[in-house]
Design a protein around this motif. Structure first.
Motif, PDB file in Angstrom:
ATOM      1  N   SER A   1       4.918   4.176   4.859  1.00 46.48           N
ATOM      2  CA  SER A   1       4.034   3.017   5.073  1.00 46.48           C
ATOM      3  C   SER A   1       4.687   2.047   6.044  1.00 46.48           C
ATOM      4  CB  SER A   1       3.769   2.313   3.743  1.00 46.48           C
ATOM      5  OG  SER A   1       4.935   1.652   3.304  1.00 46.48           O
ATOM      6  N   PRO A   2       3.902   1.228   6.741  1.00 49.05           N
ATOM      7  CA  PRO A   2       4.474   0.248   7.684  1.00 49.05           C
ATOM      8  C   PRO A   2       5.461  -0.713   7.005  1.00 49.05           C
ATOM      9  CG  PRO A   2       2.121   0.433   8.034  1.00 49.05           C
ATOM     10  CD  PRO A   2       2.425   1.215   6.791  1.00 49.05           C
ATOM     11  N   GLU A   3       5.153  -1.147   5.770  1.00 50.06           N
ATOM     12  CA  GLU A   3       6.045  -2.075   5.057  1.00 50.06           C
ATOM     13  C   GLU A   3       7.401  -1.431   4.760  1.00 50.06           C
ATOM     14  OE1 GLU A   3       1.870  -3.044   3.356  1.00 50.06           O
ATOM     15  OE2 GLU A   3       2.943  -1.324   4.175  1.00 50.06           O
ATOM     16  N   SER A   4       7.358  -0.188   4.285  1.00 50.66           N
ATOM     17  CA  SER A   4       8.620   0.501   3.963  1.00 50.66           C
ATOM     18  C   SER A   4       9.429   0.780   5.220  1.00 50.66           C
ATOM     19  CB  SER A   4       8.326   1.817   3.229  1.00 50.66           C
ATOM     20  OG  SER A   4       7.673   1.558   2.008  1.00 50.66           O
ATOM     21  N   CYS A   5       8.736   1.170   6.282  1.00 52.42           N
ATOM     22  CA  CYS A   5       9.406   1.405   7.569  1.00 52.42           C
ATOM     23  C   CYS A   5      10.083   0.124   8.052  1.00 52.42           C
ATOM     24  CB  CYS A   5       8.398   1.899   8.591  1.00 52.42           C
ATOM     25  SG  CYS A   5       9.083   2.181  10.228  1.00 52.42           S
ATOM     26  N   SER A   6       9.365  -0.990   7.961  1.00 49.99           N
ATOM     27  CA  SER A   6       9.901  -2.283   8.376  1.00 49.99           C
ATOM     28  C   SER A   6      11.116  -2.679   7.546  1.00 49.99           C
ATOM     29  CB  SER A   6       8.810  -3.356   8.255  1.00 49.99           C
ATOM     30  OG  SER A   6       9.316  -4.632   8.552  1.00 49.99           O
ATOM     31  N   SER A   7      11.044  -2.442   6.229  1.00 50.96           N
ATOM     32  CA  SER A   7      12.159  -2.838   5.351  1.00 50.96           C
ATOM     33  C   SER A   7      13.403  -1.991   5.601  1.00 50.96           C
ATOM     34  CB  SER A   7      11.736  -2.742   3.881  1.00 50.96           C
ATOM     35  OG  SER A   7      11.481  -1.396   3.532  1.00 50.96           O
TER      36      SER A   7
ATOM     37  N   LEU B   1      14.156  -0.428   8.690  1.00 51.48           N
ATOM     38  CA  LEU B   1      14.674  -0.682  10.035  1.00 51.48           C
ATOM     39  C   LEU B   1      15.126  -2.123  10.257  1.00 51.48           C
ATOM     40  CD1 LEU B   1      12.158   1.357  12.243  1.00 51.48           C
ATOM     41  CD2 LEU B   1      14.419   2.042  11.473  1.00 51.48           C
ATOM     42  N   TRP B   2      14.375  -3.078   9.667  1.00 53.03           N
ATOM     43  CA  TRP B   2      14.667  -4.494   9.919  1.00 53.03           C
ATOM     44  C   TRP B   2      15.076  -5.272   8.671  1.00 53.03           C
ATOM     45  CZ3 TRP B   2      10.295  -2.282  12.444  1.00 53.03           C
ATOM     46  CH2 TRP B   2      10.421  -2.173  13.839  1.00 53.03           C
ATOM     47  N   ARG B   3      15.200  -4.554   7.547  1.00 54.49           N
ATOM     48  CA  ARG B   3      15.572  -5.189   6.273  1.00 54.49           C
ATOM     49  C   ARG B   3      14.591  -6.305   5.884  1.00 54.49           C
ATOM     50  NH1 ARG B   3      18.330  -1.130   5.578  1.00 54.49           N
ATOM     51  NH2 ARG B   3      20.528  -0.992   6.028  1.00 54.49           N
ATOM     52  N   SER B   4      13.347  -6.158   6.323  1.00 52.82           N
ATOM     53  CA  SER B   4      12.341  -7.179   6.033  1.00 52.82           C
ATOM     54  C   SER B   4      10.950  -6.581   6.231  1.00 52.82           C
ATOM     55  CB  SER B   4      12.522  -8.380   6.975  1.00 52.82           C
ATOM     56  OG  SER B   4      11.396  -9.220   6.931  1.00 52.82           O
ATOM     57  N   TRP B   5       9.951  -7.108   5.516  1.00 55.34           N
ATOM     58  CA  TRP B   5       8.578  -6.657   5.683  1.00 55.34           C
ATOM     59  C   TRP B   5       7.874  -7.385   6.833  1.00 55.34           C
ATOM     60  CZ3 TRP B   5       5.305  -5.372   0.736  1.00 55.34           C
ATOM     61  CH2 TRP B   5       5.911  -4.325   0.052  1.00 55.34           C
ATOM     62  N   GLU B   6       8.554  -8.331   7.436  1.00 57.88           N
ATOM     63  CA  GLU B   6       7.931  -9.162   8.470  1.00 57.88           C
ATOM     64  C   GLU B   6       7.486  -8.362   9.696  1.00 57.88           C
ATOM     65  OE1 GLU B   6      10.267 -12.507   9.629  1.00 57.88           O
ATOM     66  OE2 GLU B   6      10.631 -13.148   7.559  1.00 57.88           O
ATOM     67  N   PHE B   7       8.117  -7.203   9.920  1.00 63.73           N
ATOM     68  CA  PHE B   7       7.830  -6.427  11.130  1.00 63.73           C
ATOM     69  C   PHE B   7       6.871  -5.265  10.851  1.00 63.73           C
ATOM     70  CE2 PHE B   7      11.918  -8.496  11.645  1.00 63.73           C
ATOM     71  CZ  PHE B   7      11.804  -9.056  12.916  1.00 63.73           C
ATOM     72  N   LYS B   8       6.084  -5.394   9.780  1.00 68.06           N
ATOM     73  CA  LYS B   8       5.173  -4.303   9.401  1.00 68.06           C
ATOM     74  C   LYS B   8       4.133  -4.002  10.482  1.00 68.06           C
ATOM     75  CE  LYS B   8       2.468  -7.494   6.483  1.00 68.06           C
ATOM     76  NZ  LYS B   8       3.349  -8.671   6.618  1.00 68.06           N
ATOM     77  N   GLU B   9       3.712  -5.036  11.221  1.00 69.22           N
ATOM     78  CA  GLU B   9       2.735  -4.807  12.290  1.00 69.22           C
ATOM     79  C   GLU B   9       3.346  -4.011  13.438  1.00 69.22           C
ATOM     80  OE1 GLU B   9       0.386  -8.234  13.438  1.00 69.22           O
ATOM     81  OE2 GLU B   9       0.792  -9.182  11.503  1.00 69.22           O
ATOM     82  N   THR B  10       4.604  -4.326  13.765  1.00 69.12           N
ATOM     83  CA  THR B  10       5.326  -3.571  14.798  1.00 69.12           C
ATOM     84  C   THR B  10       5.531  -2.127  14.355  1.00 69.12           C
ATOM     85  OG1 THR B  10       6.510  -5.602  15.367  1.00 69.12           O
ATOM     86  CG2 THR B  10       7.412  -3.556  16.224  1.00 69.12           C
ATOM     87  N   ALA B  11       5.865  -1.967  13.075  1.00 70.22           N
ATOM     88  CA  ALA B  11       6.083  -0.626  12.513  1.00 70.22           C
ATOM     89  C   ALA B  11       4.793   0.189  12.548  1.00 70.22           C
ATOM     90  CB  ALA B  11       6.610  -0.741  11.083  1.00 70.22           C
TER      91      ALA B  11
ATOM     92  N   GLY C   1      -8.572   7.046   2.669  1.00 72.46           N
ATOM     93  CA  GLY C   1      -7.911   5.736   2.550  1.00 72.46           C
ATOM     94  C   GLY C   1      -6.505   5.807   3.106  1.00 72.46           C
ATOM     95  N   GLU C   2      -5.533   5.646   2.226  1.00 73.30           N
ATOM     96  CA  GLU C   2      -4.129   5.729   2.637  1.00 73.30           C
ATOM     97  C   GLU C   2      -3.636   7.165   2.527  1.00 73.30           C
ATOM     98  OE1 GLU C   2      -1.591   2.147   1.505  1.00 73.30           O
ATOM     99  OE2 GLU C   2      -2.912   2.320  -0.223  1.00 73.30           O
ATOM    100  N   GLY C   3      -3.036   7.658   3.583  1.00 77.37           N
ATOM    101  CA  GLY C   3      -2.431   8.988   3.547  1.00 77.37           C
ATOM    102  C   GLY C   3      -0.935   8.842   3.724  1.00 77.37           C
ATOM    103  N   ALA C   4      -0.259   8.468   2.653  1.00 75.81           N
ATOM    104  CA  ALA C   4       1.151   8.096   2.783  1.00 75.81           C
ATOM    105  C   ALA C   4       2.088   9.189   2.293  1.00 75.81           C
ATOM    106  CB  ALA C   4       1.428   6.794   2.010  1.00 75.81           C
ATOM    107  N   SER C   5       3.000   9.574   3.161  1.00 76.54           N
ATOM    108  CA  SER C   5       4.168  10.366   2.803  1.00 76.54           C
ATOM    109  C   SER C   5       3.803  11.733   2.214  1.00 76.54           C
ATOM    110  CB  SER C   5       5.028   9.556   1.832  1.00 76.54           C
ATOM    111  OG  SER C   5       6.288  10.145   1.652  1.00 76.54           O
ATOM    112  N   GLY C   6       4.777  12.337   1.523  1.00 75.71           N
ATOM    113  CA  GLY C   6       4.562  13.637   0.895  1.00 75.71           C
ATOM    114  C   GLY C   6       3.534  13.561  -0.214  1.00 75.71           C
TER     115      GLY C   6
END
Length: 317
Positions: free
Chosen positions: A225-231, A233-243, A197-202
């Motif tokens: 995770s894409p959401e955390s990366c987005s938040s 780098l961009w201070r928002s979850w909106e860019f989760k797909e880009t992340a 499933g999800e293989g996130a982080s340590g």
């Protein structure tokens, strides 16, 4: 059956097919040809959608609420032979991390993996699959027991990350994960790791060091995770797909970078669409992987594992 947003065209066609079949059953009208046309279109639509999934859509697939979890795999692979073992002999039994002995055929294995819940109550009970330090220490205790008796280890990865709470940090979350990584690199029995499933982080890496690392087709493995990366780098979850695109977290990306060894194909529509077929495919992959390592001496096994991980991240200009 629950559908993700990009699966809605499939839902519409399945609804049409169902209505067509109902009309045929409730009236004397012959709808066989119409049903066949809808079925043909449905198959083509499924192939088109699942063949061209974006990284973010694969992340969504890995989180599908109907997707099988660790205990589903263990019960399917081992049947009644699984014996769950509890506790880290230090603090408590972490319900997010499960482990125990089970058999595939005549071969015994030590199974270890993160377990998520199926509903609100079980998700809270399992802490959403996020293990505390005692979970990683339990995992290590079981691995050392397996080593003592010469039993191979199978780890199943499915977590949004290790639990980030204050109490987890106070009890040494970072140290517990680091200790596991160190000990797994020199464990004297074969380790087969499967990202289900999800293989996130340590949180995933704490039980993710293996002689053979397998990834199911619609899973992801990344430092964040894409959401955390987005938040971040961009201070928002909106860019989760880009992340998700930038993180190169899909099975195909991981295999290309030689960070995992093999991609396990899923049925059309994901692991949840045909559980029995998924379990059988994973079982075959595990047995095949174990056959590669069962005749190696402990020294050869550790040396090979060390070489494998030492070569990661090394590039020739």
């Amino acid at each position: 059956m629950e559908y993700l947003e990009f699966e809605l065209p499939i839902k519409e066609l399945e609804d049409q097919l169902q209505k067509c079949q109902v009309i045929g059953e409730e009236s004397n009208v012959d709808v066989t040809q119409t049903c066949k046309q809808i079925e043909k279109k449905l198959t083509a639509t499924k192939k088109d959608i699942y063949k061209n999934l974006t990284p973010w859509q694969r992340v969504q697939m890995s989180r599908h609420p109907n997707r099988p979890y660790t205990l589903d795999y263990i019960n399917a692979l081992c049947g009644d032979s699984f014996l769950e073992l509890h506790g880290d002999r230090n603090f408590k039994d972490d319900k997010a991390m499960i482990g125990g002995l089970g058999k595939i055929g005549d071969q015994s294995y030590m199974f270890i993996g993160q377990q998520k819940g199926y509903n609100t109550k079980t998700r809270q009970y399992r802490n959403f699959g996020m293990a505390n330090p005692e979970g990683y220490r339990k995992a290590l205790r079981l691995m050392k027991s397996a080593e003592k008796f010469g039993i191979p280890v199978i780890t199943l990865l499915d977590t949004p990350g290790a639990y980030p709470g204050l109490e987890a940090e106070e009890r040494g979350q970072g140290e517990a994960i680091a200790r596991n990584i160190l000990e797994m690199t020199r464990l004297k029995v074969p380790i087969i790791t499967v990202v289900i499933g999800e293989g996130a982080s340590g949180g995933a890496l704490g039980i993710g060091v293996g002689d053979k690392v397998l990834m199911l087709e619609n899973t992801w493995y990344s430092v964040i995770s894409p959401e955390s990366c987005s938040s971040i780098l961009w201070r928002s979850w909106e860019f989760k797909e880009t992340a998700a695109e930038a993180l190169k977290l899909t099975a195909t990306d991981m295999k290309k970078m030689k960070l995992v060894d093999e991609i396990v194909k899923e049925p059309l529509g994901g692991a949840h669409s045909d559980r029995e077929k998924t379990f059988l495919t994973v079982k075959d992959a595990i047995v095949k992987a174990y056959d590669e390592f069962k005749n190696l001496s402990p020294k050869e096994l550790v040396d090979q594992r060390m070489d494998k991980y030492s070569q990661m991240g090394v590039y020739k200009g």
